[in-house]
Structure formats: structure tokens, C-alpha cells
Motif scaffolding. Sequence first.
Motif, short mmCIF file in Angstrom:
data_model
loop_
_atom_site.label_atom_id
_atom_site.label_comp_id
_atom_site.label_asym_id
_atom_site.label_seq_id
_atom_site.Cartn_x
_atom_site.Cartn_y
_atom_site.Cartn_z
N PHE A 187 0.84 -1.25 -0.01
CA PHE A 187 0.01 -0.03 -0.17
C PHE A 187 0.89 1.36 0.12
N PRO A 188 0.38 2.42 -0.53
CA PRO A 188 1.22 3.76 -0.64
C PRO A 188 1.56 4.18 0.72
N ARG A 189 2.76 4.71 0.53
CA ARG A 189 3.33 5.55 1.86
C ARG A 189 3.08 6.95 1.45
N GLY A 190 2.17 7.67 2.29
CA GLY A 190 1.73 9.24 2.09
C GLY A 190 2.93 9.91 2.22
N PHE A 193 -2.97 10.41 5.35
CA PHE A 193 -3.39 8.81 5.25
C PHE A 193 -4.38 8.53 4.51
N PHE A 220 -1.85 -2.66 5.67
CA PHE A 220 -2.34 -1.59 5.80
C PHE A 220 -1.27 -1.05 7.30
N LEU A 263 -4.10 6.47 1.25
CA LEU A 263 -3.76 5.02 1.96
C LEU A 263 -5.12 4.35 2.14
N LYS A 264 -5.91 5.05 3.02
CA LYS A 264 -7.33 4.70 3.08
C LYS A 264 -8.14 4.48 1.86
N ALA A 274 2.45 -0.26 6.45
CA ALA A 274 2.36 1.28 5.52
C ALA A 274 2.38 2.25 6.53
N VAL A 275 1.22 2.20 7.61
CA VAL A 275 1.16 3.32 8.42
C VAL A 275 2.25 3.50 9.46
#
Length: 349
Positions: A202-205, A221, A251, A224-225, A254-255
Amino acid sequence: MSGPLVLGIETSCDETGVGIVRGHTLLADSVASSVDEHARFGGVVPEVASRAHLEAMVPTIERACETAGVRLHDIDAIAVTSGPGLAGALLVGVAAAKALAIGLAKPIYGVNHLAAHVAVDQLEHGPLPQPCLALLVSGGHSSLLRVGDVTGPERGVQLLGSTIDDAAGEAFDKVARLLALPFPGGPHIDRAARDGHVTIDFPRGLTTRRDLERHRFDFSFSGLKTAVARWVESQQRGGVVIDVADVAASFQEAVCDVLVRKALDAATDQGIEHVVIAGGVAANSRLRAMAAERAEAHGIRVRIPRPGLCTDNGAMVAALGAELVTRGRAPSSLDLPADSSQPVTEVVV
Ligand code: KG4
Ligand code: ZN
């Protein structure tokens, strides 16, 4: 045991917390939560929270005194969360604290909820190093702070960066909902992820080189959501049964990756050796493990209060109150307001 005996009251969200400390020693930490009353709405309902605080306040104070083995008359000062938080909920705590202060003829300190999240670490790990870098991650905030002095004289607490959209805890709660996990979602994702594997990238903001130019110490975030939501939808469209544990683990990874990376980068940039992680999301098991692992490689020491002191409680308010008394800071006036948007740099109102 030495230091002032302080009673702290916390009512900024859905926990009625009353804590009692003597200096850096925790004597009682009573919490009554109205979380079950909000669960069916999928979020905290302010009016329901305020009413629950009203009903829980006196019994929670009594329980705290009983546990601590002290009488109200023995207390040296009252501390209360004056903000930020839900306006109506804060008002109940502030009104209760004022009543105690007047009735007992003791000083009152209206304190910042976010600074209190950081100050509570003193109850477990002793005096906060000065300065320290605080990663504050809760349901409403994700911030990086330079904390020179948590009692907040001028520039005592400086904001280096914060979320530009959802808070970290909010992201946990929203993604949990997508996965049909109960509210509040953080602990449920934490638990589900233990049985899962990090299978989705998942993307890392706000971590691309371009983002870092403007938002080096900020978080985002919401992308990501959305990425999790799209992934879940696409799997469901394809008739695939989702592996909740794997989505939760991916998820969460990623956070935590972004939080830890930015906290260590900020500490290094500021030349600070000590990082304190605080707020409800600091209870997350993966965040705790990842921070410990990576900090060691950077030569940075990490302090995180035990999970029960990370989520909202009264002990954190009492801990900050005791520090204010010890340092001879002036108390608040009896007409102190409840300020729902109290800035993090304002430690005492
Ligand atoms: O600090 P806190 O109790 O209340 C606020 O000041 O907002 O933080 C609550 C947030 C919620 O979003 C909750 O889902 C999250 O902290 N949380 C967790 C965990 N425990 C609580 N998030 C991730 N992992 C956990 N174990
Ligand atoms: Zn909080």
C-alpha cells in the motif's frame, strides 16, 4: 514517594478518566469508557459522550481516591484537560474540576490533552529528556513535536509537522470499518494483523522526493485509506474472498513505516537522541516493535508508555499537572475555558 499529589481529569472524547499521581508515581488510574454506546454509530457521538461523562464523573473520582488511598482534602492541585477535544465533553470535565478546586480551595491547571499524552511517559520511564522528539498519534492528531519542556514555557513545545488530512487513528478506524471490524478499529486491526502477512504494497503518503520538499515532517493517510478501499472493492468484484488478516497487516505496515521513518528523520534533523511515542495509536504492537528496531540502527532511544497509558486516561493529565506544580508554573484562572481547538503549543490555559 515525593512530589505534589495531583488529581487529573480527562473528558476530551469518550473516556472519563481520573488519575492520581504523587510526582512521577502513579497512584490511581480510573477510566470509565462510553465506547460501547458509540459502537453502533461507528464513531463517537458527542452528545452521548457528554452525558456519559456526567454520569461517570463522581463514581470515577471516588474510585480513583479509593484506589490511591487518599482523601480529596489531601490533594495539592487539580488538573483537567481543557482542550483539544469535543466541546461538550470537555465542558463536563472542566466544570467538575472547577467545582473540586473551589470546594477544596486548591489550584487548578487547565492543560493540553496532547502534551498530557507525552507527559504520561514520565510515570513509567522517569523525567523526559530535554529536548525530546515526540511522535503523537491519536484518533484526532498525528504530529511531530520538538519538546524542549513539556510544561510549555515559550517555545517549550514546537510543532514540526502534522497530518494534512486524516489522523493515524482515524485511518485505523476507517479501514477497520471497510473490513467490517468493530469500532474503534485500531486494536482490532492490531489483533487481526498478528495472523496475517504483509502481502500488499500500500502507498506511503508524503514520502516521494517531491513531497518531502514541502511536507518532510507532515503526514497524509487519506490516500492510503482510499487505496485499501479500492483494493477491497476490486477483490470483491472479482469474487475473491478477502483475507482480512493480510489486508490489516499490509495497511498497518504502511502506516507504521511512515510514522517511524518520519519520526526518526525529524529526530536526526533536530539532533535529538530521544523519541517519545504517545497517543492511542502508540498502543499498536507493530508500531512499538518497528520503532524499537529501527531506532537502534539510528542510535536513537525510543520511549513508549505501556499500552494502557497510551489511550486516553486521567493519569496523563495528573502527570502533566504534577510537573507544572513541581516547576512552579502559575495555575489557571478559575474562569478557564474549555477550548475544543486548543493548539498543541499552548500547554496550560
Ligand atoms: O489517544 P486516544 O485514546 O484518543 C484520542 O485522543 O483520539 O486515541 C484513540 C485512537 C483510536 O483511533 C484507536 O483506534 C487508536 O487510537 N488505537 C489504536 C490501537 N489502540 C487504540 N490504533 C492502532 N493500534 C492499537 N493497538
Ligand atoms: Zn488522546
